[in-house]
Write an enzyme that holds these catalytic residues in place. Structure first.
Site, PDB file in Angstrom:
ATOM      1  N   ASN A 208      19.556  28.136  31.714  1.00 22.77           N
ATOM      2  CA  ASN A 208      19.952  28.050  30.299  1.00 22.77           C
ATOM      3  C   ASN A 208      19.711  26.638  29.787  1.00 22.77           C
ATOM      4  OD1 ASN A 208      22.433  26.393  30.666  1.00 22.77           O
ATOM      5  ND2 ASN A 208      23.032  28.163  31.898  1.00 22.77           N
ATOM      6  N   ASP A 277      25.954  33.916  34.012  1.00 22.80           N
ATOM      7  CA  ASP A 277      26.868  35.047  34.196  1.00 22.80           C
ATOM      8  C   ASP A 277      26.256  36.123  35.093  1.00 22.80           C
ATOM      9  OD1 ASP A 277      29.041  34.152  32.669  1.00 22.80           O
ATOM     10  OD2 ASP A 277      27.956  34.616  30.820  1.00 22.80           O
ATOM     11  N   LYS A 287       6.385  35.332  46.224  1.00 21.68           N
ATOM     12  CA  LYS A 287       6.098  35.399  44.786  1.00 21.68           C
ATOM     13  C   LYS A 287       5.902  36.854  44.319  1.00 21.68           C
ATOM     14  CE  LYS A 287       2.877  33.750  41.306  1.00 21.68           C
ATOM     15  NZ  LYS A 287       1.574  33.159  41.043  1.00 21.68           N
ATOM     16  N   PHE A 321      35.653  25.313  29.205  1.00 24.08           N
ATOM     17  CA  PHE A 321      34.879  25.203  27.973  1.00 24.08           C
ATOM     18  C   PHE A 321      34.504  26.620  27.551  1.00 24.08           C
ATOM     19  CE2 PHE A 321      33.291  21.038  26.446  1.00 24.08           C
ATOM     20  CZ  PHE A 321      34.049  20.220  27.253  1.00 24.08           C
ATOM     21  N   LYS A 335      39.919  33.521  26.211  1.00 23.48           N
ATOM     22  CA  LYS A 335      39.478  33.014  27.526  1.00 23.48           C
ATOM     23  C   LYS A 335      40.571  32.180  28.180  1.00 23.48           C
ATOM     24  CE  LYS A 335      34.514  33.168  26.955  1.00 23.48           C
ATOM     25  NZ  LYS A 335      33.326  32.579  26.397  1.00 23.48           N
ATOM     26  N   LYS A 339      41.782  33.531  31.753  1.00 21.73           N
ATOM     27  CA  LYS A 339      41.398  32.750  32.928  1.00 21.73           C
ATOM     28  C   LYS A 339      42.538  31.841  33.410  1.00 21.73           C
ATOM     29  CE  LYS A 339      36.467  33.061  31.906  1.00 21.73           C
ATOM     30  NZ  LYS A 339      35.144  32.601  32.301  1.00 21.73           N
TER      31      LYS A 339
END
Ligand code: PMT
Length: 402
Positions: A208, A277, A287, A321, A335, A339
């Protein structure tokens, strides 16, 4: 508050006059020391008129030696602030050279030191400059990162002196913190940063856009406030703060293992990393060959590290975060509860200047007492300090009725 303002020779030197004003408006008494090169850009008379004090420009100028000026100035200052700081003065500070008034004062100073670099983008990125900056950071010198934009040399990139208001606000906050003492001393802060990478085959992976900037800023802020720091980071282009214990990782699983291994010694855990995730269920050992057929990726969930930390925490203050694209506060609250966190820092990653791969962030802090603090757009370093300010206020210094 006595601030000794060092001005060095670059085009941004003219902004130091406005900076001086801004510092005075915030209650500081300011004296100025200029290098010979700075005098080529702005005259000392400007600073004399604004500060109401004579300006120090050389070690051996007539009349400057009736007292030992550099020692006197170093003792007078509560903060040595160099803005703009050229690559040359940064190198002198890092290597301990003392061949002019400012570098000699730096060596004599026992007060906190802050520098705001300004230079051409290539000079800023040069490994020599980056190494010198890292040396100074390791010594506790606070760096006000240069901003990105059009530079006087015509190039575009980072290197422009931060705005005077930003420098002045940071300087006063830094001075207040320094005089309050190292408020995280005795704490061990575990920070995660950067992206994770999930292999498809030996060549390809899913990742990301996290640059690591937010997490590294948190690590630097914690170090500056006297904490021991463990920085667990996915791959980034950043130089880890030398005083941190640095643990590089690649995948979510590796990050999970590293966090679990170091959880016990931490008193504060901050999870700024953008953890994948999902990961390929069957990464290939060789490959994946090109073909004309479409390919379907079979993905499985990665371990949710933060949920695991929230479940296992004993004495730790746990800060998550949340990268959100809509209803940030609502999703952040959710969250925080799911959590089992003490605090969550929500960023709307679609807002300009916020989130991934920028030097600034706009966040809302929510704690488990449902204090909701929306911060303005700030540098990531400032965001980091505001997170610690809130954490200390709510969890370390006052009793809050639940
Ligand atoms: O690195 P920068 O370029 O500076 O960008 C900063 C940032 C945008 C990455 C950062 O500010 C940020 O928002 N980090 C969290 C990104 C994220 O993964 O958000 P999330 O809402 O998907 O996850 C919530 C929390 O769970 C996060 O603390 C995350 O670290 C944690 N998590 C998520 C998934 C997972 N498998 N394990 C986790 O621990």
């Amino acid at each position: 508050m006595n601030i000794l303002l060092g001005v060095t020779g670059c085009i941004g030197a003219y902004k130091a006059a406005e900076l001086l004003r801004q510092l005075q408006q915030r209650g500081a008494v300011v004296r100025v020391v200029m290098t010979q090169s700075a005098c080529q850009f702005v005259g000392p008379v400007t600073f004399e008129a604004l500060s109401g004090h004579s300006v120090m420009t050389g070690l051996f100028e007539p009349g400057a030696n009736t007292t030992i000026k550099h020692i006197e100035a170093a003792r007078w200052a509560n903060l040595l602030l160099v803005a703009p700081a050229t690559a040359n003065i940064i190198a002198k500070f890092a290597r301990g050279l003392a061949d002019d008034m400012l570098s000699t004062i730096y060596l004599s100073a026992t007060c906190p030191v802050m520098i705001a670099p300004a230079m051409n983008v290539e000079m800023w990125r040069h490994p020599a400059t980056q190494e010198n900056v890292a040396i100074l950071q390791a010594r506790g010198v606070e760096i006000i990162e240069p901003e990105s934009g059009f530079l006087a040399c015509g190039a575009v990139g980072e290197g422009r002196l931060a705005e005077p208001e930003v420098i002045a606000a940071r300087a006063i906050a830094f001075l207040q913190r320094a005089s309050a003492g190292a408020d995280l001393s005795g704490h061990h802060v575990l920070v995660t940063a950067g992206p994770t990478c999930e292999d498809l085959d030996p060549i390809r992976f899913l990742t990301n856009r996290s640059s690591g900037k937010m997490g590294y800023a948190l690590a630097e802020a914690a170090l500056a406030r006297g904490a021991d720091v463990t920085l667990i980071s996915g791959p980034t282009r950043l130089t880890p703060p030398p005083m941190a214990r640095f643990i590089p990782v690649w995948s979510a699983q590796q990050m999970c293992d590293a966090v679990t291994r170091h959880l016990n010694e931490a008193t504060i855990v901050i999870k700024a990393a953008a953890v994948a995730d999902f990961r390929p269920r069957h990464p290939q050992a060789s490959k994946i060959k090109k073909s004309d057929q479409s390919v379907t990726l079979d993905l499985e969930p990665t371990p949710d590290i933060l949920t695991e930390v929230g479940r296992r925490k004993t004495h730790q203050i746990v800060v998550g975060f949340a990268a959100e694209t809509d209803k940030p506060v609502e999703h952040g609250r959710d969250k925080l509860q799911r959590k089992n966190l003490d605090m969550i820092v929500v960023n709307d990653v679609t807002a300009p200047g916020a989130g991934f791969d920028v030097d600034t962030n706009r966040v809302t802090i929510i704690d488990r007492y449902d204090h909701v603090i929306a911060l303005p757009l700030l540098s990531k370093r400032e965001v980091a300090d505001r997170i610690f300010d809130h954490l200390i206020e709510v969890f370390l210094s006052t009793q809050v009725d639940e």
